[in-house]
Design a protein around this motif. Structure first.
Motif, short mmCIF file in Angstrom:
data_model
loop_
_atom_site.label_atom_id
_atom_site.label_comp_id
_atom_site.label_asym_id
_atom_site.label_seq_id
_atom_site.Cartn_x
_atom_site.Cartn_y
_atom_site.Cartn_z
N ILE A 165 0.84 -1.20 0.00
CA ILE A 165 0.00 0.00 0.00
C ILE A 165 0.87 1.25 0.00
CG2 ILE A 165 -1.62 1.37 1.39
CD1 ILE A 165 -2.95 -0.93 -0.08
N LEU A 166 1.92 1.25 0.82
CA LEU A 166 2.79 2.42 0.90
C LEU A 166 3.58 2.64 -0.38
CD1 LEU A 166 4.19 2.20 4.55
CD2 LEU A 166 2.35 3.66 3.68
N SER A 167 3.58 1.66 -1.26
CA SER A 167 4.27 1.81 -2.54
C SER A 167 3.33 2.27 -3.65
CB SER A 167 4.91 0.47 -2.94
OG SER A 167 5.89 0.07 -2.00
N CYS A 168 2.04 2.37 -3.35
CA CYS A 168 1.07 2.79 -4.37
C CYS A 168 1.27 4.26 -4.75
CB CYS A 168 -0.36 2.58 -3.85
SG CYS A 168 -0.86 0.85 -3.75
N MET A 188 -1.98 5.83 12.33
CA MET A 188 -1.46 4.74 11.51
C MET A 188 -0.53 5.28 10.42
SD MET A 188 -4.80 3.54 9.26
CE MET A 188 -3.95 2.06 8.72
N ILE A 189 -0.77 6.52 9.98
CA ILE A 189 0.19 7.17 9.09
C ILE A 189 1.10 8.00 9.98
CG2 ILE A 189 0.51 8.71 7.12
CD1 ILE A 189 -0.86 6.12 6.39
N ASN A 190 2.17 7.38 10.45
CA ASN A 190 3.09 8.01 11.39
C ASN A 190 4.38 8.43 10.68
OD1 ASN A 190 4.35 5.55 10.94
ND2 ASN A 190 3.73 4.67 12.90
N ALA A 191 5.35 8.86 11.45
CA ALA A 191 6.60 9.34 10.85
C ALA A 191 7.26 8.26 10.01
CB ALA A 191 7.54 9.82 11.96
N GLN A 196 8.43 6.87 4.03
CA GLN A 196 8.47 5.99 2.87
C GLN A 196 7.72 6.55 1.67
OE1 GLN A 196 8.01 1.67 3.71
NE2 GLN A 196 7.71 2.27 5.85
N LEU A 197 7.04 7.67 1.86
CA LEU A 197 6.30 8.29 0.77
C LEU A 197 7.14 9.38 0.12
CD1 LEU A 197 2.74 8.65 2.39
CD2 LEU A 197 3.74 6.69 1.19
N GLY A 198 7.17 9.38 -1.21
CA GLY A 198 7.99 10.34 -1.94
C GLY A 198 7.17 11.36 -2.69
N LYS A 199 7.84 12.23 -3.39
CA LYS A 199 7.18 13.37 -4.04
C LYS A 199 6.28 12.97 -5.20
CE LYS A 199 11.22 14.40 -6.94
NZ LYS A 199 12.22 15.45 -7.28
N SER A 200 6.41 11.76 -5.70
CA SER A 200 5.55 11.32 -6.80
C SER A 200 4.25 10.70 -6.29
CB SER A 200 6.28 10.30 -7.67
OG SER A 200 6.57 9.12 -6.92
N GLN A 201 4.09 10.63 -4.96
CA GLN A 201 2.91 9.98 -4.38
C GLN A 201 1.91 11.00 -3.84
OE1 GLN A 201 5.63 7.24 -2.06
NE2 GLN A 201 3.91 5.83 -2.37
N LEU A 202 0.66 10.55 -3.75
CA LEU A 202 -0.44 11.39 -3.27
C LEU A 202 -1.09 10.71 -2.08
CD1 LEU A 202 -2.57 13.69 -3.58
CD2 LEU A 202 -3.70 12.27 -5.30
N LEU A 203 -1.25 11.45 -0.99
CA LEU A 203 -1.89 10.95 0.23
C LEU A 203 -3.18 11.73 0.46
CD1 LEU A 203 -1.86 9.30 2.91
CD2 LEU A 203 -0.51 11.17 3.91
N ILE A 204 -4.30 11.00 0.63
CA ILE A 204 -5.61 11.61 0.83
C ILE A 204 -6.19 11.12 2.15
CG2 ILE A 204 -7.93 11.93 -0.12
CD1 ILE A 204 -6.76 10.98 -2.84
N ASN A 205 -6.66 12.04 2.98
CA ASN A 205 -7.35 11.64 4.21
C ASN A 205 -8.75 12.25 4.22
OD1 ASN A 205 -8.06 10.62 6.66
ND2 ASN A 205 -6.70 11.91 7.87
N PRO A 227 5.52 14.01 -0.14
CA PRO A 227 4.39 13.64 -1.00
C PRO A 227 3.39 14.79 -1.11
CG PRO A 227 4.10 12.69 1.19
CD PRO A 227 5.47 13.30 1.16
N THR A 228 2.51 14.70 -2.08
CA THR A 228 1.40 15.64 -2.21
C THR A 228 0.27 15.17 -1.29
OG1 THR A 228 1.97 16.12 -4.51
CG2 THR A 228 -0.28 16.63 -3.81
N VAL A 229 -0.34 16.10 -0.57
CA VAL A 229 -1.34 15.72 0.44
C VAL A 229 -2.64 16.48 0.23
CG1 VAL A 229 -1.87 15.75 2.92
CG2 VAL A 229 0.42 15.08 2.14
N VAL A 230 -3.76 15.76 0.42
CA VAL A 230 -5.10 16.34 0.39
C VAL A 230 -5.80 15.95 1.69
CG1 VAL A 230 -7.35 16.34 -0.75
CG2 VAL A 230 -5.25 16.19 -2.12
#
Length: 381
Positions: A165-168, A188-191, A196-205, A227-230
């Protein structure tokens, strides 16, 4: 039967007056003495239902919340007192899934990711996660599911492990807030996960703010490869950390599930719960109250004739574009408008199924198929 209901429940009086005396109250105004001789209390998440509120409730039989979540209800206390309770689980699932779809459409069209090749990591495969997976199937976007509690129950779907999942390309969160030792979701999304998330990934909560360690998130977002965050949800709502907004791509005031259909379905679920309590067969449905589909007229343009994901994504954004809410949210905060006020006075928003595409020309077969699978009604020659 005597019922008290929170006024923010749409059409609650129309649904509940048939049972006897149904009286509304404003959020934050309900007092313990208001519940004397009350049989049913119907609320939204802005009313905290606990021992303090219920200490005068001498004949309360049911507490029903018109929201999917029920963190505002002390269910343990209700059980001790022999008071039944229900939630409107899943009432906003479609709305939240379409919120995420709008994020993804914007990300694709702005070049932040390519949905033709991307994989979406869906954390939480309950009502919202399932609704999202159906939408992604409709537009042929790959995804992976992560939900250890559901997997443990023998759910027949295929589940991924946490590292996968963290590689998606996209990680989107749709879990309840769970504290304790049994599959906790708090932070659950901790430090460690953020590292492990990089600039090409998007995180949505779009579930609960506490699912992400917000302090760790701020630290990570100030690093160059973040990463990009929403975010639709935050710590300490409504008194959120506004400094975080400058670090994230899109932000909204906990409105992902606030569609006309989602809110009305919450009232419908409350009505059905009261029917069950009173031994009556439900007679009212959403169709008795919901407005006719809104028309979206397409201009005759070659883009609609091609076999492409692009026109479908633009159709999605013509129904709901998260950028509008992001813009209004940031402006509201800069003008001193309270987080709670913006939620309470949120605009009218319909779901995809509440729209009809009208075209005076033939759409490409695959485009037509995608639009219909998304739940939109289509009228074309």
């Amino acid at each position: 039967m005597k019922i008290r209901f929170e006024n923010s429940m749409p059409l609650a009086a129309d649904y509940l007056n048939a049972f006897g005396t149904a009286e509304g109250f404003e959020s934050g105004s309900l007092m313990p003495e208001d519940l004397v001789d009350v049989d049913v209390l119907a609320v939204r998440s802005t009313t905290k239902v606990d021992a303090d509120l219920l200490n005068c409730a001498n004949r309360l039989a049911l507490v029903a919340t018109a929201t999917a979540g029920y963190n505002h209800i002390d269910t343990g206390y209700l059980k001790q007192q022999g008071i039944a309770w229900t939630s409107a689980a899943g009432c906003n699932a479609q709305a939240v899934a379409e919120y995420v779809l709008s994020v993804l459409a914007n990300a694709h069209l702005s070049g932040k990711l390519n949905l033709r090749t991307a994989t979406i990591g869906i954390v939480g495969a309950g009502n919202v996660g399932t609704a999202l997976s159906i939408l992604l199937d409709a537009i042929s976007v790959k995804y992976q599911l992560f939900d250890p509690p559901l997997e443990e129950t023998g759910d027949s779907r295929t589940f991924a492990d946490w590292q996968s999942i963290l590689s998606c390309d996209v990680i989107t969160l749709h879990v309840p807030l769970v504290k304790g030792d049994y599959f906790p979701t708090e932070n659950m999304i901790n430090a460690a996960a953020l590292s492990q998330l990089g600039k090409s990934q998007l995180l949505i909560n779009a579930c609960r703010g506490e699912v992400i360690d917000e302090s760790a998130l701020k630290t990570r977002l100030m690093q160059p490869d973040a990463p990009t965050v929403v975010l639709d949800v935050f710590y300490n709502e409504p008194n959120i950390d506004t400094d975080l907004l400058s670090l994230i791509w899109l932000a909204t005031p906990h409105i992902a599930g606030h569609t006309v259909e989602g809110k009305l379905l919450g009232t419908q679920r409350v009505y059905e719960s009261v029917c069950e309590l009173s031994g009556k067969t439900p007679e009212l449905t959403l169709d008795d109250f919901i407005a006719s589909p809104q028309a979206i007229t397409l201009q005759d343009n070659d883009k609609w004739l091609s076999c492409s994901l692009l026109p479908v994504l633009k159709a999605i954004l013509s129904v709901y574009d998260i950028r509008d809410d992001d813009r209004h949210f940031r402006k509201g905060l800069s003008d001193g408008v309270a987080f709670t006020h913006m939620r309470k006075n949120y605009r009218v928003r319909r779901e995809l199924a509440g729209h009809q595409i009208v075209a005076g020309f033939s759409l490409h077969a695959e485009t037509l198929d995608m639009l219909k699978k998304l739940g939109m009604r289509v009228h074309s020659v």
